[in-house]
Design a protein around this motif. Structure first.
Motif, PDB file in Angstrom:
ATOM      1  N   GLY A 117      38.102  44.359  42.222  1.00  0.00           N
ATOM      2  CA  GLY A 117      39.065  43.306  41.922  1.00  0.00           C
ATOM      3  C   GLY A 117      38.647  42.026  42.613  1.00  0.00           C
ATOM      4  O   GLY A 117      37.913  42.049  43.601  1.00  0.00           O
ATOM      5  N   ARG A 172      40.847  42.821  37.742  1.00  0.00           N
ATOM      6  CA  ARG A 172      41.748  43.881  38.199  1.00  0.00           C
ATOM      7  C   ARG A 172      41.141  45.247  37.913  1.00  0.00           C
ATOM      8  O   ARG A 172      40.942  45.617  36.764  1.00  0.00           O
ATOM      9  CB  ARG A 172      43.088  43.798  37.453  1.00  0.00           C
ATOM     10  CG  ARG A 172      43.698  42.413  37.476  1.00  0.00           C
ATOM     11  CD  ARG A 172      44.893  42.339  36.539  1.00  0.00           C
ATOM     12  NE  ARG A 172      45.244  40.951  36.278  1.00  0.00           N
ATOM     13  CZ  ARG A 172      46.379  40.563  35.714  1.00  0.00           C
ATOM     14  NH1 ARG A 172      47.260  41.467  35.347  1.00  0.00           N
ATOM     15  NH2 ARG A 172      46.637  39.285  35.522  1.00  0.00           N
ATOM     16  N   ASP A 173      40.803  45.967  38.967  1.00  0.00           N
ATOM     17  CA  ASP A 173      40.426  47.381  38.880  1.00  0.00           C
ATOM     18  C   ASP A 173      39.334  47.632  37.821  1.00  0.00           C
ATOM     19  O   ASP A 173      39.500  48.470  36.929  1.00  0.00           O
ATOM     20  CB  ASP A 173      41.677  48.224  38.568  1.00  0.00           C
ATOM     21  CG  ASP A 173      41.431  49.703  38.836  1.00  0.00           C
ATOM     22  OD1 ASP A 173      40.612  50.031  39.704  1.00  0.00           O
ATOM     23  OD2 ASP A 173      42.061  50.532  38.144  1.00  0.00           O
ATOM     24  N   ILE A 174      38.221  46.913  37.941  1.00  0.00           N
ATOM     25  CA  ILE A 174      37.107  47.061  36.993  1.00  0.00           C
ATOM     26  C   ILE A 174      36.175  48.173  37.460  1.00  0.00           C
ATOM     27  O   ILE A 174      35.682  48.155  38.592  1.00  0.00           O
ATOM     28  CB  ILE A 174      36.287  45.759  36.867  1.00  0.00           C
ATOM     29  CG1 ILE A 174      37.174  44.584  36.434  1.00  0.00           C
ATOM     30  CG2 ILE A 174      35.098  45.944  35.925  1.00  0.00           C
ATOM     31  CD1 ILE A 174      37.523  44.514  34.991  1.00  0.00           C
ATOM     32  N   ARG A 230      41.153  42.391  32.885  1.00  0.00           N
ATOM     33  CA  ARG A 230      41.186  43.851  32.757  1.00  0.00           C
ATOM     34  C   ARG A 230      40.105  44.328  31.792  1.00  0.00           C
ATOM     35  O   ARG A 230      39.836  43.672  30.784  1.00  0.00           O
ATOM     36  CB  ARG A 230      42.549  44.325  32.234  1.00  0.00           C
ATOM     37  CG  ARG A 230      43.689  44.058  33.185  1.00  0.00           C
ATOM     38  CD  ARG A 230      44.973  44.684  32.649  1.00  0.00           C
ATOM     39  NE  ARG A 230      46.132  44.358  33.474  1.00  0.00           N
ATOM     40  CZ  ARG A 230      46.454  44.973  34.598  1.00  0.00           C
ATOM     41  NH1 ARG A 230      45.692  45.956  35.043  1.00  0.00           N
ATOM     42  NH2 ARG A 230      47.516  44.615  35.285  1.00  0.00           N
TER      43      ARG A 230
END
Length: 243
Positions: free
Chosen positions: A14, A24-26, A212
């Motif tokens: 992130g 975000r949360d890759i 995202r």
């Protein structure tokens, strides 16, 4: 048997700037000798992700590994050819002087340096403009020179942020032909694009919207999963839009 590790491994990465969450949360992996496309609209986080891979920026959360090393790490930069979205060129110097400067940073010497300068300028069709000052170049010519610089030291990994913006279709075709030739020689290529026909030329794609990861698959796999006839339709499907 030797285990084959991915060239790039991103785990729950992130990136925030103050209160603004840009990524975000890759989580994704890129294998050796593939062309991996990052597709998304402007402002989706594509450039930020590439900067994390290049070690120019650092993840706020999670981990980014490139060539087996946790990023950012200065020693890995020699092994990366990076082409930014905005051209990082010295406009008061000639193209040749720019190329010689970057060649010295990459440790290219004498005969090999001159050979590589000739090769990359031929690829981007700028041989006749080698001794012209960069401030006399058009926008498209500057993009081509930036690509030439990224390719100069024959790195195992190329990170290209919208490499063909402002480049005419014929030359774009020639550049893609060269990128595929580099894949066959073992070079791994990660590029961002919002051009749908280019996305279809990638071995695999990551679709990003609003920071995202929506999906990561082969173009054919994405079309099948989305029941779509085109990459554009698939992107709208994954993004919750309507084709």
């Amino acid at each position: 048997m030797n285990e084959i590790h991915p060239v790039i491994s991103v785990r729950h990465a992130g990136r925030s700037f103050g209160q603004k969450e840009v990524l975000r949360d890759i989580s994704l992996e890129v294998d050796k000798a593939e062309t991996f496309g990052i597709l998304g609209p402007s402002g989706s986080g594509k450039t930020t992700l590439v900067k994390l891979l290049a070690g120019i920026d650092e993840a706020t959360s999670g981990e980014v590994q490139v060539l087996g090393t946790v990023m950012p790490k200065l020693s890995v930069l020699q092994k990366i050819g990076y082409m930014a979205q905005s051209d990082a060129l010295y406009s008061e110097l000639t193209a040749k002087e720019n190329l010689e400067f970057f060649a010295s940073l990459y440790g290219l010497k004498n005969g090999n340096r001159n050979r590589r300068i000739g090769d990359v300028m031929e690829l981007v069709n700028l041989q006749e403009h080698l001794r012209k000052r960069v401030d006399q170049y058009s926008g498209g010519m500057k993009r081509r020179l930036s690509l030439a610089i990224a390719l100069l030291h024959e790195p195992p990994l190329l990170l290209l942020d919208e490499p063909t913006v402002g480049i005419d279709p014929l030359l774009r075709q020639a550049i893609w032909k060269e990128l595929k030739a580099l894949n066959r020689k073992g070079t791994t290529i990660v590029l961002t694009t919002h051009v749908m026909d280019e996305a279809g030329k990638c071995d695999r794609l990551a679709m990003i919207r609003e920071g995202r990861l929506l999906a990561a698959d082969t173009p054919a796999g994405m079309l099948k999963a989305a029941g779509a006839a085109s990459i554009e339709e698939a992107f709208l499907y994954y993004g919750g839009g309507r084709p």
